[in-house]
Design an enzyme around this catalytic site. Sequence first.
Site, short mmCIF file in Angstrom:
data_model
loop_
_atom_site.label_atom_id
_atom_site.label_comp_id
_atom_site.label_asym_id
_atom_site.label_seq_id
_atom_site.Cartn_x
_atom_site.Cartn_y
_atom_site.Cartn_z
N HIS A 57 0.84 -1.21 0.00
CA HIS A 57 0.00 0.00 0.00
C HIS A 57 0.87 1.25 0.00
CE1 HIS A 57 -3.08 2.70 2.18
NE2 HIS A 57 -3.53 2.51 0.95
N ASP A 105 -0.95 6.53 -5.41
CA ASP A 105 -2.01 7.51 -5.69
C ASP A 105 -1.50 8.59 -6.62
OD1 ASP A 105 -4.04 6.60 -3.55
OD2 ASP A 105 -2.18 6.85 -2.42
N HIS A 114 -1.24 11.22 -1.88
CA HIS A 114 -2.57 10.74 -1.52
C HIS A 114 -3.53 11.87 -1.15
CE1 HIS A 114 -5.70 9.29 1.26
NE2 HIS A 114 -5.72 8.22 0.47
N GLU A 127 -3.88 4.25 -8.43
CA GLU A 127 -5.18 4.81 -8.08
C GLU A 127 -5.26 6.24 -8.60
OE1 GLU A 127 -8.09 6.24 -4.46
OE2 GLU A 127 -6.49 4.82 -3.95
#
Length: 245
Positions: free
Chosen positions: A14, A43, A56, A116
């Site tokens: 992550h 991200d 993020h 993402e």
Amino acid sequence: MGSKRVTYPKIIGHRGAAALAPENTLAGFAKAASLGVKMVELDAKLSADGEVVVHHDDTLGRTANGQGPVAQASFAALRALDAGGWFGEAYKGERIPTLAEALDAIAKAGMGVNVEIKPCAGREVETAEKVIAVARAQWKGDGPFQFSSFKRPCLETALAQAPDYERGYLTDNFAEGWLENAQALKCASVNGNFRGYTRERIAATHAAGLLALTYTVNEPAIARQLLANGMDGIITDVPDRMLAL
């Protein structure tokens, strides 16, 4: 990329390896690679002047020593910030990377990546378009590649402009229509919050022909149960602990 089904590793780091090195940094991705991680999540969003950066939060301050919205900061201003010192002295001076830099480093490390698309409000389509352009130009890796997003316009843009790249449908609360939406967007996976990813939802995802990925699992006992329930992939801040499973 072709249309053949990609196989995702069981353990996905992550934001790199967020508990072990500053998240969404080149150092974080290098840390993940050093542990034997085969795929990481990151991200991607836009600076004020349209550079795709890996960050993020919509605002600065938590993981970089700035203030205010990322969407109002130029790339030069973002680049001047320290994105590692907050985590520890060893990472002082780490910078916010561009998506291009991150993809290059991840590919060279032999990992796959889940990008993402995380737009600031009102920039959903623009962010998706620019993320796709960077990916097309920069991604040279052999590992799995996926775009994911909580924002439907981002996934719609990815489907329309990059149908050859797989998509992941992010859902925090499995709101009504989650599976139908994932199917309509021709996603390869449903990437759901582990707290709501029941055995029944995993089975329904599989029955629809999609993979079940989940975030952010940091307890080995929970991971073990999810894997026993059929989970295909676990996104975690502690890939070292999960790989030990």
